[in-house]
Write a protein that holds these residues in place. Structure first.
Motif, PDB file in Angstrom:
ATOM      1  N   ILE A   8       0.856  -1.177   0.000  1.00  0.00           N
ATOM      2  CA  ILE A   8       0.000   0.000   0.000  1.00  0.00           C
ATOM      3  C   ILE A   8       0.901   1.238   0.000  1.00  0.00           C
ATOM      4  CG2 ILE A   8      -1.786   1.267   1.249  1.00  0.00           C
ATOM      5  CD1 ILE A   8      -2.716  -1.384   0.018  1.00  0.00           C
ATOM      6  N   TRP A   9       0.624   2.170  -0.891  1.00  0.00           N
ATOM      7  CA  TRP A   9       1.562   3.271  -1.141  1.00  0.00           C
ATOM      8  C   TRP A   9       1.715   4.208   0.041  1.00  0.00           C
ATOM      9  CZ3 TRP A   9       0.751   8.650  -1.638  1.00  0.00           C
ATOM     10  CH2 TRP A   9      -0.571   9.072  -1.557  1.00  0.00           C
ATOM     11  N   THR A  10       0.711   4.317   0.893  1.00  0.00           N
ATOM     12  CA  THR A  10       0.781   5.238   2.019  1.00  0.00           C
ATOM     13  C   THR A  10       1.615   4.693   3.176  1.00  0.00           C
ATOM     14  OG1 THR A  10      -1.290   4.297   2.855  1.00  0.00           O
ATOM     15  CG2 THR A  10      -1.438   6.281   1.492  1.00  0.00           C
ATOM     16  N   ASP A  11       1.906   3.391   3.167  1.00  0.00           N
ATOM     17  CA  ASP A  11       2.512   2.725   4.322  1.00  0.00           C
ATOM     18  C   ASP A  11       3.999   2.466   4.163  1.00  0.00           C
ATOM     19  OD1 ASP A  11      -0.086   2.686   5.216  1.00  0.00           O
ATOM     20  OD2 ASP A  11      -0.413   0.563   4.763  1.00  0.00           O
ATOM     21  N   VAL A  12       4.593   2.906   3.082  1.00  0.00           N
ATOM     22  CA  VAL A  12       5.997   2.599   2.803  1.00  0.00           C
ATOM     23  C   VAL A  12       6.791   3.898   2.651  1.00  0.00           C
ATOM     24  CG1 VAL A  12       5.468   0.387   1.709  1.00  0.00           C
ATOM     25  CG2 VAL A  12       5.512   2.473   0.323  1.00  0.00           C
ATOM     26  N   VAL A  37      14.721  13.365  -0.920  1.00  0.00           N
ATOM     27  CA  VAL A  37      14.290  13.471   0.475  1.00  0.00           C
ATOM     28  C   VAL A  37      13.524  12.203   0.806  1.00  0.00           C
ATOM     29  CG1 VAL A  37      12.887  14.738   2.132  1.00  0.00           C
ATOM     30  CG2 VAL A  37      14.190  15.991   0.401  1.00  0.00           C
ATOM     31  N   LEU A  38      14.039  11.433   1.780  1.00  0.00           N
ATOM     32  CA  LEU A  38      13.407  10.182   2.168  1.00  0.00           C
ATOM     33  C   LEU A  38      12.533  10.417   3.391  1.00  0.00           C
ATOM     34  CD1 LEU A  38      13.171   7.101   1.724  1.00  0.00           C
ATOM     35  CD2 LEU A  38      15.033   6.848   3.392  1.00  0.00           C
ATOM     36  N   ARG A  39      11.239  10.161   3.227  1.00  0.00           N
ATOM     37  CA  ARG A  39      10.283  10.219   4.333  1.00  0.00           C
ATOM     38  C   ARG A  39       9.945   8.770   4.677  1.00  0.00           C
ATOM     39  NH1 ARG A  39       6.179  15.120   4.377  1.00  0.00           N
ATOM     40  NH2 ARG A  39       8.234  16.088   4.537  1.00  0.00           N
ATOM     41  N   ARG A  40      10.570   8.269   5.730  1.00  0.00           N
ATOM     42  CA  ARG A  40      10.627   6.826   5.955  1.00  0.00           C
ATOM     43  C   ARG A  40       9.281   6.181   6.266  1.00  0.00           C
ATOM     44  NH1 ARG A  40      16.030   7.298   9.575  1.00  0.00           N
ATOM     45  NH2 ARG A  40      14.984   9.275  10.029  1.00  0.00           N
ATOM     46  N   ALA A  44       2.713   8.929   7.229  1.00  0.00           N
ATOM     47  CA  ALA A  44       2.697   9.198   8.673  1.00  0.00           C
ATOM     48  C   ALA A  44       4.130   9.349   9.173  1.00  0.00           C
ATOM     49  CB  ALA A  44       1.984   8.073   9.408  1.00  0.00           C
ATOM     50  N   PRO A  45       4.793  10.455   8.818  1.00  0.00           N
ATOM     51  CA  PRO A  45       6.203  10.613   9.193  1.00  0.00           C
ATOM     52  C   PRO A  45       6.395  10.580  10.702  1.00  0.00           C
ATOM     53  CG  PRO A  45       5.289  12.694   8.419  1.00  0.00           C
ATOM     54  CD  PRO A  45       4.273  11.634   8.134  1.00  0.00           C
ATOM     55  N   THR A  46       7.438   9.854  11.126  1.00  0.00           N
ATOM     56  CA  THR A  46       7.694   9.695  12.559  1.00  0.00           C
ATOM     57  C   THR A  46       9.010  10.332  12.987  1.00  0.00           C
ATOM     58  OG1 THR A  46       8.726   7.555  12.113  1.00  0.00           O
ATOM     59  CG2 THR A  46       6.376   7.570  12.676  1.00  0.00           C
ATOM     60  N   GLY A  47       9.746  10.886  12.076  1.00  0.00           N
ATOM     61  CA  GLY A  47      11.032  11.478  12.415  1.00  0.00           C
ATOM     62  C   GLY A  47      11.494  12.392  11.317  1.00  0.00           C
ATOM     63  N   PRO A  48      12.693  12.954  11.450  1.00  0.00           N
ATOM     64  CA  PRO A  48      13.193  13.879  10.432  1.00  0.00           C
ATOM     65  C   PRO A  48      13.440  13.171   9.103  1.00  0.00           C
ATOM     66  CG  PRO A  48      14.917  13.328  12.002  1.00  0.00           C
ATOM     67  CD  PRO A  48      13.646  12.754  12.554  1.00  0.00           C
ATOM     68  N   HIS A  98      15.640   2.289  -4.630  1.00  0.00           N
ATOM     69  CA  HIS A  98      14.338   2.514  -3.999  1.00  0.00           C
ATOM     70  C   HIS A  98      13.231   1.827  -4.803  1.00  0.00           C
ATOM     71  CE1 HIS A  98      11.787   4.757  -1.187  1.00  0.00           C
ATOM     72  NE2 HIS A  98      10.985   5.025  -2.199  1.00  0.00           N
ATOM     73  N   TRP A  99      13.262   1.980  -6.120  1.00  0.00           N
ATOM     74  CA  TRP A  99      12.246   1.346  -6.954  1.00  0.00           C
ATOM     75  C   TRP A  99      12.288  -0.174  -6.858  1.00  0.00           C
ATOM     76  CZ3 TRP A  99      13.567   5.561 -10.871  1.00  0.00           C
ATOM     77  CH2 TRP A  99      12.529   6.518 -10.932  1.00  0.00           C
TER      78      TRP A  99
END
Length: 243
Positions: A8-12, A37-40, A44-48, A98-99
């Motif tokens: 699911i695209w929102t969870d990765v 920019v990697l939003r891990r 739901a970002p949890t850190g920088p 990444h891909w």
């Protein structure tokens, strides 16, 4: 294409991507800066965020009109930039890694940036993104393509800075700096998801990519018809994200 089930695209992790270049022709112009920019945690970002940037010497003069947009002159790029071949190779390796994990690359007006990198790699005799992957780059998430689909009838421009307030994001005064534009793009995408959950939630990365391919082709057909109604005979590429 990854052989693993598409997540699911929102969870990765989302890898945001942007370039600044010598012009507006994705097939002919050259790379000047790039940012990832990697939003891990995705939506739901949890850190920088993790940020990586490059400054390249494109090997050609940077037109003054381009310098006015991104602030990088020919002289500055020659003195401080790295050889463009080295930058392109590092950028391609990171994107492809990444891909290959099945994760999405997020890029505003992706048909420009991805096509430009693909063209630059080929120009310099390097393996293209498609060569490395064995297929065209995917999955890609393009907030511009999505916005045209989920809010089709909204009036006004659809630049990143114009779209940002629509989705609760304050435009950054340093827009047109690649890493700033990437962070703003990720914020806009998160705001878009909150505004249009019915259309965008629950899709796999692959399903969202296909959704955008279809949405872009439909938009291009409609826009061509609009141009013809104004007496302009101009072809709009149906392909996305490689124009």
């Amino acid at each position: 294409m990854t052989t693993n089930p598409s997540p699911i695209w929102t969870d990765v992790p989302w890898l945001g991507f942007d370039t600044e270049t010598t012009g507006v022709d994705a097939h002919q112009d050259r790379l000047v800066t790039a940012a990832l920019v990697l939003r891990r945690a995705g939506a739901a970002p949890t850190g920088p965020d993790l940020v990586r940037t490059w400054l390249a010497d494109p090997g050609v003069p940077i037109p003054e009109r381009a310098t006015r947009v991104h602030g990088i002159s020919t002289e500055y790029a020659r003195e401080h930039g790295r050889p463009v071949v080295a930058v392109l190779e590092e950028l391609a390796v990171t994107l492809v890694d990444h891909w290959r994990r099945g994760f999405p690359v997020v890029v505003f007006n992706g048909a420009y940036d991805i096509t430009l990198v693909e063209s630059e790699l080929a120009r310099h005799g390097l393996a293209t993104l498609s060569d490395r992957l064995g297929h065209q780059p995917r999955p890609v998430v393009d907030p511009l393509v999505l916005d045209r689909k989920v809010d089709r009838w909204r009036k006004g421009k659809r630049t990143l800075t114009d779209m940002a307030p629509v989705y609760g994001v304050t435009p950054d005064q340093n827009a047109h700096t690649a890493e700033v534009d990437v962070a703003m793009t990720l914020d806009v995408l998160a705001g878009m998801l909150k505004a249009h959950p019915r259309e965008l939630s629950g899709l796999t990365c692959e399903d969202l990519h296909t959704f955008q391919e279809q949405a872009h082709a439909a938009w291009a057909e409609d826009f061509e018809a609009f141009l013809r109604s104004k007496g302009k005979d101009e072809a709009i590429a149906r392909q996305w994200p490689l124009a």
